[in-house]
Enzyme design. Structure first.
Site, PDB file in Angstrom:
ATOM      1  N   THR A 183       0.007   6.966 -16.908  1.00 15.31           N
ATOM      2  CA  THR A 183       0.644   6.345 -18.074  1.00 15.31           C
ATOM      3  C   THR A 183      -0.090   6.619 -19.381  1.00 15.31           C
ATOM      4  OG1 THR A 183       1.437   4.589 -16.639  1.00 15.31           O
ATOM      5  CG2 THR A 183       1.365   4.077 -18.972  1.00 15.31           C
ATOM      6  N   SER A 232      -0.544   9.176 -10.248  1.00 16.72           N
ATOM      7  CA  SER A 232      -1.677   9.015  -9.322  1.00 16.72           C
ATOM      8  C   SER A 232      -1.250   8.665  -7.900  1.00 16.72           C
ATOM      9  CB  SER A 232      -2.698   8.020  -9.857  1.00 16.72           C
ATOM     10  OG  SER A 232      -2.296   6.705  -9.649  1.00 16.72           O
ATOM     11  N   GLN A 269     -10.205  -8.296   4.803  1.00 20.57           N
ATOM     12  CA  GLN A 269      -9.003  -8.345   3.955  1.00 20.57           C
ATOM     13  C   GLN A 269      -9.269  -9.173   2.694  1.00 20.57           C
ATOM     14  OE1 GLN A 269      -5.584  -9.689   6.231  1.00 20.57           O
ATOM     15  NE2 GLN A 269      -5.933  -8.182   7.829  1.00 20.57           N
ATOM     16  N   CYS A 270     -10.356  -9.962   2.713  1.00 25.33           N
ATOM     17  CA  CYS A 270     -10.665 -10.787   1.526  1.00 25.33           C
ATOM     18  C   CYS A 270     -11.115  -9.898   0.383  1.00 25.33           C
ATOM     19  CB  CYS A 270     -11.787 -11.779   1.841  1.00 25.33           C
ATOM     20  SG  CYS A 270     -11.323 -13.011   3.034  1.00 25.33           S
TER      21      CYS A 270
HETATM   22  N1  ASP Z   1       2.190   5.245 -11.757  1.00 22.75           N
HETATM   23  C1  ASP Z   1       1.153   5.449 -12.733  1.00 22.75           C
HETATM   24  C2  ASP Z   1       0.024   6.187 -12.047  1.00 22.75           C
HETATM   25  O1  ASP Z   1      -0.751   5.610 -11.342  1.00 22.75           O
HETATM   26  C3  ASP Z   1       0.707   4.164 -13.300  1.00 22.75           C
HETATM   27  C4  ASP Z   1      -0.415   4.300 -14.279  1.00 22.75           C
HETATM   28  O2  ASP Z   1      -0.738   5.329 -14.800  1.00 22.75           O
HETATM   29  O3  ASP Z   1      -1.032   3.284 -14.570  1.00 22.75           O
HETATM   30  O4  ASP Z   1      -0.066   7.376 -12.215  1.00 22.75           O
END
Ligand code: ASP
Length: 349
Positions: free
Chosen positions: A15, A60, A280-281
């Site tokens: 993003t 990602s 898992q905590c």
């Molecule tokens: N879907 C995006 C990613 O992980 C979300 C972000 O960039 O925060 O590539």
């Protein structure tokens, strides 16, 4: 001391690197060759900033060990020419990539700072500009001897700088998207950047950077839950080629005491599969001797992952398996801190 430093900015995707097309309003990937035009504030920092971007940029969720290799290769090839590195990465799997790099870049003596954002850099209320500028400042920061202040792989997000292999994405909405539940922040970012110098890793300057590229993905993350059936457990533990299991257990490392479950784990261990117990905590450590429900895992041959995150345990075991060590060595290394990813002392009772 913080004289003009050189920083390499590696944009992998996510993003942060998006900008709104003024005509269509659609979000498009930003060309990092025009970074200064788009983020003129960077000029005021006074550092030399060079950029490399993935082509095409990667959301990602599509990251994988081959792409981690690509990032490591870029850092290695440019290691001698820059004071620090900033890696722009989507937030969704940033904790995995940062964990992986912390193990792949052995003897790292320069800052490798990951950041990203919840809102694109080209949007009015973006958190991306602040994260980008602060990450560059941290990557360039030197102490009174001219040594880097943060010579380790870390994640800068919003107001915290955290050790990369201790982080988790914990919020899909807020600007404060990451946490480091088992290790204090390396720095707090407010009006000033306040580093906690005592807990930042100090490299052994006599050792050169040693990169590791071989990762073995024959690993599974298995989160247990009330109501699991023998069929499910046996299906997972009998995946062809499986070499290790990150077993996500309850509380301080506990699991159901049913004989069929213990037998299934023991049979997998006997076949040479390494099973690592991770809680898992969000906070705290695995302590298998505490309850009968943990003790029986230990008796089955499951090894403790102590207070590691799943992200750290997974990437660490991939890297260790990539070295073709005998099973006992894999177990020993999994219980040994390699890059500040775990604390192994038993909890005081
Ligand atoms: N879907 C995006 C990613 O992980 C979300 C972000 O960039 O925060 O590539």
């Amino acid at each position: 001391m913080n004289e003009k430093a050189s920083v390499l900015l590696i944009y992998t995707g996510g993003t942060i690197g998006m900008i709104e097309n003024p005509e269509t309003g659609a979000l498009e990937s930003f060309n990092f060759d025009h970074l200064i035009e788009n983020v003129p504030e960077l000029k005021k920092l006074g550092h030399t900033i060079s950029t490399i971007q993935f082509d095409p940029p990667i959301d990602s969720s599509d990251m994988n060990p081959a792409l981690w290799n690509e990032v490591v290769r870029i850092v290695e090839e440019n290691y001698d020419y820059f004071d620090g590195f900033v890696i722009l990465h989507g937030t969704d799997t940033m904790a995995y990539t940062a964990s992986a790099l912390s193990f792949m870049l052995e003897n790292l003596a320069k800052p490798v700072i990951f950041t990203g954002s919840q809102l694109p850099v080209g949007v009015l209320r973006t958190d991306g500009k602040e994260n980008l500028i602060t990450a560059i400042e941290i990557a360039a920061a030197k102490d009174e001897n001219g040594d880097p202040v943060v010579p380790e792989v870390s994640i800068l997000f919003e107001s915290l700088l955290m050790r990369g292999n201790r982080t988790k994405k914990v919020n899909a909405e807020n600007f404060n998207a990451f946490a480091s539940p088992n290790y204090p922040p390396l720095a707090q970012v407010g009006i000033h950047i306040k580093y906690d110098r005592h807990i930042i890793h100090q490299p052994d300057k006599s050792k050169d950077l040693c990169t590791h590229y071989l990762m073995d993905s024959n690993v599974v993350v298995f989160k247990i839950f009330p109501g699991m059936t023998p069929q499910m457990v046996n299906a997972i533990l009998n995946i062809p080629g499986l070499k290790a299991v990150i077993l996500e257990t309850f509380g301080a490392g506990n699991a159901m005491t049913k004989q069929w479950f213990t037998n299934a784990l023991k049979s997998a261990v006997d076949r040479g599969i390494v099973i690592i117990n991770i809680s898992q905590c969000l906070s705290g450590s695995v302590h298998m001797g505490l309850y009968e429900t943990g003790n029986q895992l230990m008796l089955a041959g499951v090894v403790s992952g102590f207070d590691m995150t799943v992200e750290a345990a997974l990437t660490k075991v991939m890297l260790i398996l990539g070295h073709d060590h005998p099973v006992e060595k894999v177990k020993e290394l999994m219980c040994t801190p390699l890059a500040g990813e775990m604390i192994t002392e038993p909890i005081k009772e």
